[in-house]
Structures are given as C-alpha cells and as structure tokens.
Enzyme design. Sequence first.
Site, PDB file in Angstrom:
ATOM      1  N   ASN A 143      28.764   6.312  10.318  1.00 39.24           N
ATOM      2  CA  ASN A 143      30.064   6.414   9.658  1.00 39.24           C
ATOM      3  C   ASN A 143      30.158   5.416   8.522  1.00 39.24           C
ATOM      4  O   ASN A 143      29.612   4.324   8.576  1.00 39.24           O
ATOM      5  CB  ASN A 143      31.204   6.239  10.671  1.00 39.24           C
TER       6      ASN A 143
ATOM      7  N   PHE B 228      37.562   1.734   6.863  1.00 36.69           N
ATOM      8  CA  PHE B 228      38.911   1.303   7.269  1.00 36.69           C
ATOM      9  C   PHE B 228      39.994   2.237   6.737  1.00 36.69           C
ATOM     10  O   PHE B 228      40.952   1.808   6.079  1.00 36.69           O
ATOM     11  CB  PHE B 228      39.214  -0.126   6.793  1.00 36.69           C
TER      12      PHE B 228
ATOM     13  N   ASN C 163      42.599  -4.186  16.941  1.00 32.43           N
ATOM     14  CA  ASN C 163      41.501  -4.661  16.115  1.00 32.43           C
ATOM     15  C   ASN C 163      42.013  -4.725  14.679  1.00 32.43           C
ATOM     16  O   ASN C 163      42.535  -3.742  14.161  1.00 32.43           O
ATOM     17  CB  ASN C 163      40.344  -3.665  16.282  1.00 32.43           C
TER      18      ASN C 163
ATOM     19  N   SER D 143      32.555  -4.832  10.102  1.00 29.76           N
ATOM     20  CA  SER D 143      32.386  -3.474   9.585  1.00 29.76           C
ATOM     21  C   SER D 143      31.480  -3.521   8.369  1.00 29.76           C
ATOM     22  O   SER D 143      31.683  -4.341   7.472  1.00 29.76           O
ATOM     23  CB  SER D 143      33.730  -2.877   9.171  1.00 29.76           C
TER      24      SER D 143
ATOM     25  N   ASN E 226      31.350  -1.275   6.133  1.00 28.84           N
ATOM     26  CA  ASN E 226      31.832  -0.309   5.143  1.00 28.84           C
ATOM     27  C   ASN E 226      32.921  -0.826   4.210  1.00 28.84           C
ATOM     28  O   ASN E 226      33.469  -0.068   3.419  1.00 28.84           O
ATOM     29  CB  ASN E 226      32.313   0.963   5.854  1.00 28.84           C
ATOM     30  N   THR E 227      33.266  -2.100   4.346  1.00 28.49           N
ATOM     31  CA  THR E 227      34.158  -2.738   3.379  1.00 28.49           C
ATOM     32  C   THR E 227      33.317  -3.788   2.668  1.00 28.49           C
ATOM     33  O   THR E 227      32.910  -4.768   3.302  1.00 28.49           O
ATOM     34  CB  THR E 227      35.371  -3.384   4.084  1.00 28.49           C
TER      35      THR E 227
ATOM     36  N   LYS F  25      34.611  -9.923  16.703  1.00 30.28           N
ATOM     37  CA  LYS F  25      33.644  -8.820  16.784  1.00 30.28           C
ATOM     38  C   LYS F  25      32.584  -8.994  15.707  1.00 30.28           C
ATOM     39  O   LYS F  25      32.902  -9.024  14.515  1.00 30.28           O
ATOM     40  CB  LYS F  25      34.347  -7.471  16.626  1.00 30.28           C
TER      41      LYS F  25
ATOM     42  N   ASN G  63      29.263  -4.438  16.475  1.00 29.29           N
ATOM     43  CA  ASN G  63      29.657  -3.301  15.638  1.00 29.29           C
ATOM     44  C   ASN G  63      28.448  -2.384  15.371  1.00 29.29           C
ATOM     45  O   ASN G  63      27.386  -2.523  15.982  1.00 29.29           O
ATOM     46  CB  ASN G  63      30.247  -3.839  14.336  1.00 29.29           C
TER      47      ASN G  63
HETATM   48  C1  LIG Z   1      33.505   6.849  13.741  1.00 30.68           C
HETATM   49  C2  LIG Z   1      33.505   5.400  14.095  1.00 30.68           C
HETATM   50  C3  LIG Z   1      34.512   4.585  13.602  1.00 30.68           C
HETATM   51  C4  LIG Z   1      34.530   3.232  13.923  1.00 30.68           C
HETATM   52  N1  LIG Z   1      35.551   2.456  13.459  1.00 30.68           N
HETATM   53  C5  LIG Z   1      35.599   1.146  13.826  1.00 30.68           C
HETATM   54  C6  LIG Z   1      36.663   0.336  13.403  1.00 30.68           C
HETATM   55  O1  LIG Z   1      37.606   0.768  12.744  1.00 30.68           O
HETATM   56  N2  LIG Z   1      36.646  -0.978  13.770  1.00 30.68           N
HETATM   57  C7  LIG Z   1      35.641  -1.512  14.531  1.00 30.68           C
HETATM   58  O2  LIG Z   1      35.672  -2.701  14.846  1.00 30.68           O
HETATM   59  N3  LIG Z   1      34.624  -0.740  14.959  1.00 30.68           N
HETATM   60  C8  LIG Z   1      34.587   0.555  14.627  1.00 30.68           C
HETATM   61  N4  LIG Z   1      33.548   1.333  15.068  1.00 30.68           N
HETATM   62  C9  LIG Z   1      32.477   0.712  15.868  1.00 30.68           C
HETATM   63  C10 LIG Z   1      32.696   0.905  17.362  1.00 30.68           C
HETATM   64  O3  LIG Z   1      33.869   0.259  17.786  1.00 30.68           O
HETATM   65  C11 LIG Z   1      31.500   0.324  18.152  1.00 30.68           C
HETATM   66  O4  LIG Z   1      31.443  -1.067  17.937  1.00 30.68           O
HETATM   67  C12 LIG Z   1      30.172   0.948  17.722  1.00 30.68           C
HETATM   68  O5  LIG Z   1      30.318   2.305  17.402  1.00 30.68           O
HETATM   69  C13 LIG Z   1      29.119   0.817  18.813  1.00 30.68           C
HETATM   70  O6  LIG Z   1      29.496   1.487  19.988  1.00 30.68           O
HETATM   71  P1  LIG Z   1      29.008   2.984  20.331  1.00 30.68           P
HETATM   72  O7  LIG Z   1      27.532   3.025  20.098  1.00 30.68           O
HETATM   73  O8  LIG Z   1      29.394   3.194  21.762  1.00 30.68           O
HETATM   74  O9  LIG Z   1      29.741   3.882  19.404  1.00 30.68           O
HETATM   75  C14 LIG Z   1      33.517   2.682  14.744  1.00 30.68           C
HETATM   76  C15 LIG Z   1      32.499   3.518  15.235  1.00 30.68           C
HETATM   77  C16 LIG Z   1      32.492   4.863  14.916  1.00 30.68           C
HETATM   78  C17 LIG Z   1      31.387   5.728  15.467  1.00 30.68           C
END
Ligand SMILES: Cc1cc2nc3c(=O)[nH]c(=O)nc-3n(C[C@H](O)[C@H](O)[C@H](O)COP(=O)(O)O)c2cc1C
Length: 364
Positions: free
Chosen positions: A110, A114, A139, A173, A175-176, A214, A243
């Site tokens: 992804n 944000f 968060n 993140s 992506n920022t 985080k 993350n």
């Molecule tokens: C589509 C998507 C959006 C995410 N958005 C955020 C976010 O807004 N803030 C954040 O701290 N982590 C975000 N994450 C990261 C997840 O919280 C997590 O840390 C990461 O995906 C690893 O866990 P997983 O493998 O079980 O998905 C996002 C992950 C995905 C897949």
Amino acid sequence: MIAAFERLVRPLLHALDPEDAHALTLKLLKIAPALPVVRDDPRLAVRAFGLNFPNPVGMAAGFDKNAEVPDALLRLGFGFVEVGTITPRPQPGNPRPRLFRLDADGGVINRLGFNSQGADLVLRRLAARADAGGIVGINVGANKNSADRVADYVALIERFASVASYVTVNISSPNTPGLRNLQQATALDDLLARVVDVRERVAPNAGPTPVLLKIAPDLSLAELDDVVGIARSRRVDGMIVGNTTLARPPSLRETKLAQEAGGLSGSPLRPLATRMLAETYVRVEGVFPLVGTGGIDSGAAALARVRAGATLLQLYSALVFRGLGLVADIKSALAGALDRHHHDSLAELVGADAAAATAEPWPQ
Ligand SMILES: Cc1cc2nc3c(=O)[nH]c(=O)nc-3n(C[C@H](O)[C@H](O)[C@H](O)COP(=O)(O)O)c2cc1C
C-alpha cells in the site's frame, strides 16, 4: 456464522479492486447484526500499559482509519482495535491505484499516504462510543503538508486522550515523505519529550493515556539501539514492531506487483517483523511490553510472535486472505499452547525464543 458469511462474500471481495473491496467490507461491518459476544478463555487475558485486554489479538492500524467500525470489530472477537492513522486535517492521500494484493504471496503493498477524514470527525465518532467499553486505541500521524509535524502529534494527543484507550505515535509509515526521519535520534527525542509532556498535561482531565511508539521494520540495528534507548529514557509505555517494509524479499512470486512503490505487509513480511521484534525485545529488557505486528497469518505464527517477545499482537493483511475466522483460530492456538505447557497465562511464553532468534542468520 462468520465462516458461512465469509464463504459467500470473500469471492466477491477478491473479484473487486482491493480498495473497493475494503470500502465494501467497512459497509458490511456497519450493517452487520450484533452477534453475541464470545467470551474469551480467561487465560488469554493480558494486562499491559495499565489496560486489561480480554485477549491479545488486535486489529492493526489502517483497517479502520476513521473509527467507523471499532465496536463491530470488538464484537467479532478482537481483544482491541487500533483506529487511524488519523491526521489533524482531512487529506485525500495518494492517487489511486494505491493498494495492491499480492495473491500468490499472501502479501499487500500500500501507498495510501494517510488518507484521513481528519480529527474533528473521528473525535466525534470516538466520543459517541466512549462509554461502550472495549479497548480502542488511536494511531496518530502528521499531515503531509504540515509545517510542524511534531505539533501535529502533540495536538492530536491533546484532543484524543480522553476518548482513546491508548495513543500510538506512528513515525513509521513509508508513504509520507520524510516521516520516517522522525525515527532519527535527535528528532525522536524531541518528539517523545513533547508527546510525553502533553500526555502529562492532559492527564488530570483525560486520565492516564498510554503512549506507544510504532517503528519501521527497516531500521538498522544501530538505529534500533537509539530508538529503544530514547523510548526507554522518555518512558513510553510500549512499542509496536512494526509497520510495513520497503524491502522486497527475493522470495516474492508476484514479481510485477512487487515493483509497485509502497509498504509491503502480510506473509512476506513475517520473517523480518519477527526478527525485529526479537531484536527489540532483547534491547527493552522487560521495561515495557511490545506489540508484535507483521505477517501474522496463522495460530503458529501468532505463537511464534509471542515467543519472540510480543505481549500483544496485531494483524491486518492476513485477514484479506484468511478471513475473520483467523482471529478465532489464533486464539485457540494460543490456548492450546497454554494447555501443552501447563501455563496459566501467555506471559510465561513472552520472549522465550527472543535471544535465540537474534542469533539466527538475518532473514532474507
Ligand atoms: C492497507 C493498509 C493500510 C495501513 N495503514 C496504516 C496506517 O494508517 N497506520 C499505521 O500505523 N499502519 C498502517 N498499516 C500497517 C499495519 O498496521 C501493520 O503494521 C502492517 O500491515 C503489518 O501487519 P500485517 O502484515 O498483519 O498487515 C497499514 C497496512 C495496510 C495493509
């Protein structure tokens, strides 16, 4: 009942564009009938950061960015839900497409960036459910075009402390642009000093608000030394490790999609996330608990994450591939491990394998 529902709906969701599928899932959760709450095995209860979790399996940030369905998720069996990332002002995020499913790998990439409905709306939603109980953390992040990113975190903590069970400071993140620079020692120390300061300032009215940090799984071990040292000296309440990753493991089968920019999550992240958790655990020396996140896709993976150092767990991507039944599978696997070891609580397994894991070759 969940299983039957999912057998019908999952093929439809997988036929849709991933972001449309996510939006539809949120809609379905909003209208889902209130199922009776399943009581958890009392041995799965966890006390951490002064909070009592009925079980350690949490919904990770990013699924319910705008706090639309936290109570539906709690009713589905999650022990806690982290909403967000929320930014102070609404912002659209990056242009679509920005979410990709790597089906053959059980992975997700992804670069949402944000996308957030902003603090005002989310605050109203959380305030409206404040008496509903259950652990709902928030968060927080900075707006992309913010002139003072630290001020964004401080303002959000000030506003949300009274309606959130805990606050996660998300500096990881990918992506920022530039956000991860806040993990560098001087910037992090300044950020956490101000975060902890505002948390203390609002405590007389808002009550105690645990602050979690985080981090990215892409930190070097020298950077991790600094981050843990600062987190300890500034007395944060816990860390989430971690993350999504910018890395692209060579084992990825979806080679074309793997070239998309963004953070990779799901099963391909599991080895790195597990290793970084163990590395964090040995550095934290039990001073605060850790939340293990990244590629937890089975009961065995959840148990391994506990043994690598996680007091609590969070998942997101595996739900896309395995469905919500995974939550119950993980809880029964954890309870089964307690039976096998004749333990009364998971605390006895936390970190059991951490030191050994740090001696393994670095995961690819
Ligand atoms: C589509 C998507 C959006 C995410 N958005 C955020 C976010 O807004 N803030 C954040 O701290 N982590 C975000 N994450 C990261 C997840 O919280 C997590 O840390 C990461 O995906 C690893 O866990 P997983 O493998 O079980 O998905 C996002 C992950 C995905 C897949």
